[in-house]
Design an enzyme around this catalytic site. Structure first.
Site, PDB file in Angstrom:
ATOM      1  N   TYR A 264       0.792  -1.322   0.046  1.00 18.65           N
ATOM      2  CA  TYR A 264       0.202   0.121   0.055  1.00 18.65           C
ATOM      3  C   TYR A 264       0.836   1.261  -0.160  1.00 18.65           C
ATOM      4  O   TYR A 264       0.244   2.271  -0.553  1.00 18.65           O
ATOM      5  CB  TYR A 264      -0.956  -0.094   1.064  1.00 18.65           C
ATOM      6  CG  TYR A 264      -2.203  -0.781   0.871  1.00 18.65           C
ATOM      7  CD1 TYR A 264      -3.195  -0.259   0.377  1.00 18.65           C
ATOM      8  CD2 TYR A 264      -2.129  -2.475   0.954  1.00 18.65           C
ATOM      9  CE1 TYR A 264      -4.401  -1.167   0.175  1.00 18.65           C
ATOM     10  CE2 TYR A 264      -3.136  -2.997   0.680  1.00 18.65           C
ATOM     11  CZ  TYR A 264      -4.306  -2.520   0.211  1.00 18.65           C
ATOM     12  OH  TYR A 264      -5.579  -3.418   0.027  1.00 18.65           O
TER      13      TYR A 264
ATOM     14  N   GLU B 280      -8.713  -7.201   4.410  1.00 17.87           N
ATOM     15  CA  GLU B 280      -7.855  -8.467   3.794  1.00 17.87           C
ATOM     16  C   GLU B 280      -7.257  -9.496   4.827  1.00 17.87           C
ATOM     17  O   GLU B 280      -7.180 -10.501   4.628  1.00 17.87           O
ATOM     18  CB  GLU B 280      -6.771  -7.729   2.725  1.00 17.87           C
ATOM     19  CG  GLU B 280      -7.464  -7.263   1.535  1.00 17.87           C
ATOM     20  CD  GLU B 280      -6.779  -6.175   0.872  1.00 17.87           C
ATOM     21  OE1 GLU B 280      -5.564  -6.093   1.103  1.00 17.87           O
ATOM     22  OE2 GLU B 280      -7.359  -5.236   0.230  1.00 17.87           O
TER      23      GLU B 280
HETATM   24  C1  HEM Z   1      -6.200   2.395  -1.278  1.00 24.03           C
HETATM   25  C2  HEM Z   1      -5.567   1.680  -2.134  1.00 24.03           C
HETATM   26  C3  HEM Z   1      -6.254   0.541  -3.358  1.00 24.03           C
HETATM   27  C4  HEM Z   1      -7.415   0.933  -3.778  1.00 24.03           C
HETATM   28  C5  HEM Z   1      -8.387   2.137  -3.480  1.00 24.03           C
HETATM   29  C6  HEM Z   1      -7.563  -0.324  -4.807  1.00 24.03           C
HETATM   30  C7  HEM Z   1      -8.506  -0.277  -5.771  1.00 24.03           C
HETATM   31  C8  HEM Z   1      -9.112  -1.439  -6.526  1.00 24.03           C
HETATM   32  C9  HEM Z   1     -10.040  -1.813  -7.202  1.00 24.03           C
HETATM   33  C10 HEM Z   1     -11.259  -0.494  -7.235  1.00 24.03           C
HETATM   34  C11 HEM Z   1      -9.844  -2.904  -7.976  1.00 24.03           C
HETATM   35  C12 HEM Z   1     -10.931  -3.603  -8.788  1.00 24.03           C
HETATM   36  C13 HEM Z   1     -11.571  -4.397  -8.002  1.00 24.03           C
HETATM   37  C14 HEM Z   1     -12.692  -5.083  -8.711  1.00 24.03           C
HETATM   38  O1  HEM Z   1     -13.514  -4.749  -9.390  1.00 24.03           O
HETATM   39  O2  HEM Z   1     -13.056  -6.257  -8.444  1.00 24.03           O
HETATM   40  C15 HEM Z   1      -8.503  -3.231  -7.575  1.00 24.03           C
HETATM   41  C16 HEM Z   1      -7.949  -4.535  -8.185  1.00 24.03           C
HETATM   42  C17 HEM Z   1      -6.690  -4.852  -8.042  1.00 24.03           C
HETATM   43  N1  HEM Z   1      -5.863  -4.279  -7.101  1.00 24.03           N
HETATM   44 FE1  HEM Z   1      -6.041  -2.461  -6.040  1.00 24.03          FE
HETATM   45  N2  HEM Z   1      -6.466  -0.987  -4.934  1.00 24.03           N
HETATM   46  C18 HEM Z   1      -5.746  -0.483  -3.942  1.00 24.03           C
HETATM   47  C19 HEM Z   1      -4.324  -0.845  -3.453  1.00 24.03           C
HETATM   48  C20 HEM Z   1      -3.742  -2.122  -4.225  1.00 24.03           C
HETATM   49  C21 HEM Z   1      -2.416  -2.260  -3.902  1.00 24.03           C
HETATM   50  C22 HEM Z   1      -1.751  -1.959  -2.625  1.00 24.03           C
HETATM   51  C23 HEM Z   1      -1.964  -3.503  -4.887  1.00 24.03           C
HETATM   52  C24 HEM Z   1      -0.823  -3.963  -5.106  1.00 24.03           C
HETATM   53  C25 HEM Z   1       0.211  -3.803  -5.676  1.00 24.03           C
HETATM   54  C26 HEM Z   1      -3.260  -3.475  -5.543  1.00 24.03           C
HETATM   55  C27 HEM Z   1      -3.544  -4.372  -6.814  1.00 24.03           C
HETATM   56  C28 HEM Z   1      -4.622  -4.777  -7.221  1.00 24.03           C
HETATM   57  C29 HEM Z   1      -4.615  -5.645  -8.313  1.00 24.03           C
HETATM   58  C30 HEM Z   1      -3.650  -6.681  -8.903  1.00 24.03           C
HETATM   59  C31 HEM Z   1      -5.960  -5.733  -8.918  1.00 24.03           C
HETATM   60  C32 HEM Z   1      -6.748  -6.634  -9.777  1.00 24.03           C
HETATM   61  C33 HEM Z   1      -6.415  -6.166 -11.257  1.00 24.03           C
HETATM   62  C34 HEM Z   1      -7.041  -6.665 -12.317  1.00 24.03           C
HETATM   63  O3  HEM Z   1      -7.304  -7.755 -12.441  1.00 24.03           O
HETATM   64  O4  HEM Z   1      -7.025  -6.087 -13.429  1.00 24.03           O
HETATM   65  N3  HEM Z   1      -4.377  -2.618  -5.199  1.00 24.03           N
HETATM   66  N4  HEM Z   1      -7.950  -2.452  -6.595  1.00 24.03           N
END
Ligand code: HEM
Ligand SMILES: Cc1cc2nc3c(=O)[nH]c(=O)nc-3n(C[C@H](O)[C@H](O)[C@H](O)COP(=O)(O)OP(=O)(O)OC[C@H]3O[C@@H](n4cnc5c(N)ncnc54)[C@H](O)[C@@H]3O)c2cc1C
Length: 398
Positions: free
Chosen positions: A98, A140
């Site tokens: 994060y 998580e």
């Molecule tokens: C406050 C911080 C964060 C927010 C607001 C956020 C938000 C989101 C959202 C809205 C999604 C799509 C979820 C869905 O529709 O099912 C997502 C997916 C994802 N997030 Fe985060 N995220 C955050 C932090 C992180 C961090 C720290 C990582 C790691 C590097 C990360 C990696 C991912 C990955 C790999 C996906 C799936 C992407 C895909 O399949 O295309 N996220 N996140």
């Protein structure tokens, strides 16, 4: 809780940040992947980066979260956070990532808004970021603790024990963990992430709903081949269709997902289209295994009877339930199936029982139409649950 000093700053800058958030998200991913190309190769979905869907999902969720905090500084949008946290958990996201995301996100805000970003504004948005990040980290870690995997192990090698061509475009795989212990249990409707090695050395991850009841020693997933056309063909579904054979071993996550059947007595409505039928199959299989007497209305829409994956199985499961009805809609060939209707599913035309809980899965426009029909029929919004087979662009809007 958003502090008193940050609230007016967020209120004053939300529209400027909101208007630029799409550009900020694009810059953010550009910076993140420049510094860490392995994240694009082995963690993020490259297709969703190329078509811009993940940028929209991230931007939309942050803007929606900030908006909700302004309406109610103590707000904890659990449904939205839960949806993201389940997806993150299925990918093995760790708390220390994060800070990396925060650093690149704030650098991207600086790139796009330039001198407009005052120290006061940066501090207020930092607070919003950590409120969201810490809430996600908390959900998580609860999910990781509740999962049966020892020591935070993200991937469990699982052997394909059966491969079945279900239709011309769909294939099912039965999976057995190679460590000799049975597959973990799950809640009907949940999914696993599957990681596959691609020809260029990348290891891409996708989610697949478990398409059988929980409780068995093996899992089953059913994968639709995303064929090319105007856009490139899907990377992982094509790989699975072309290369995955009985005896091969895939990396599979623990089961996660917030669309999950709640046991009870009340009436159920399961509405799906196309490959969106997979979580519903697991629910039906579970209900049949329980001998559930509750009223179950099943609606499925598909291109044609031949394109309808697990059609026989769905008929058998509905037939095994004493109080269930199946309504089928096909765009073509409905006349070949007794009782099926032609054209697009019309849920509003059904005689729906009072007090139902609805589960929806299919393309977004399909679900939007069904949800609208249900709300017009008096079904409360809180009783309508859904799954999106991609980044959830409904987050915070449904
Ligand atoms: C406050 C911080 C964060 C927010 C607001 C956020 C938000 C989101 C959202 C809205 C999604 C799509 C979820 C869905 O529709 O099912 C997502 C997916 C994802 N997030 Fe985060 N995220 C955050 C932090 C992180 C961090 C720290 C990582 C790691 C590097 C990360 C990696 C991912 C990955 C790999 C996906 C799936 C992407 C895909 O399949 O295309 N996220 N996140
Ligand atoms: C919770 C959940 C459950 C799911 N359950 C199932 C299931 O049970 N069965 C199932 O089959 N699927 C399921 N999915 C969908 C699955 O995870 C994959 O998204 C799907 O298999 C497609 O992955 P892919 O790698 O083949 O396509 P990707 O490579 O991810 O491509 C996705 C889309 O992006 C487009 N794209 C790629 N590159 C570009 C570009 N340069 N420009 C424009 N567009 C581009 C592709 O054309 C394609 O339409 C589920 C998804 C989720 C989130």
């Amino acid at each position: 809780m958003l502090s008193e000093q940050s609230a007016p700053v967020i209120r004053a800058t939300l529209s400027a940040v909101g208007a630029a958030i799409g550009e900020i998200a694009e810059r953010f991913y550009g910076r993140l992947f420049d510094e860490h190309p392995e994240l694009l190769r082995d963690l993020f979905n490259r297709g969703n980066q190329a078509n811009g869907e993940q940028q929209k999902a991230l931007a939309g969720s942050i803007a929606a979260f900030a908006g909700m905090l302004l309406e109610d500084p103590t707000a904890r949008p659990d449904a939205m956070l839960g949806r993201i946290a389940h997806k993150h958990a299925s990918l093995g996201i760790a708390p220390d990532q994060y800070e990396l995301v925060r650093r690149h996100l704030f650098a991207a805000i600086g790139d796009v808004l330039g001198d407009a970003v005052t120290a006061e504004m940066a501090a207020a948005w930092d607070e919003v970021y950590w409120l969201m990040a810490n809430a996600l980290i908390a959900v998580e870690s609860r999910l990781y603790r509740a999962s049966e995997r020892a020591g935070g192990q993200a991937w469990r090698p699982s052997e394909i024990t059966e491969r079945r061509e279900e239709t011309a475009d769909t294939v099912s795989f039965t999976l057995r963990p190679t460590d000799g212990r049975p597959a973990e249990s799950f809640r009907p409707g949940q999914y696993v992430s599957v990681r596959v090695p691609l020809a260029d050395g990348a290891r891409q991850i996708r989610q697949y709903s478990l398409s059988r009841a929980p409780g068995g020693p093996q899992w089953r997933i059913t994968v639709k081949h995303v064929r090319g056309g105007a856009a490139p063909e899907g990377e992982v579904s094509s790989w699975l269709h072309r290369h995955a054979r009985v005896g091969d071993v895939l990396d599979v996550s623990a089961p996660f997902g917030d669309l999950a059947l709640v046991d009870g007595e009340g009436p159920l409505l399961l509405v799906s289209a196309g490959i969106g039928g997979t979580p519903m199959l697991s629910m039906l299989d579970h209900l049949a295994a329980q001998g559930a007497g509750r009223a179950v209305t099943v609606v499925h829409a598909d291109r044609s009877p031949a394109a309808h994956a697990h059609r026989e199985e769905q008929l058998r499961l509905v037939g095994a339930l004493p109080n269930a009805a199946l309504h089928l809609w096909y765009e073509e060939g409905a006349e070949r199936v007794p009782g099926a209707s032609a054209g697009r599913a019309d849920v509003g035309a059904l005689d729906l029982p009072e007090g139902l809980t609805a589960y929806l899965c299919g393309p977004l426009p399909f679900m939007r139409a069904v949800r609208g029909d249900l709300l017009r029929a008096g079904v409360p919004a809180r009783s309508v649950h859904y799954e999106v087979f991609g980044p959830d662009l409904w987050l915070g809007h449904a």
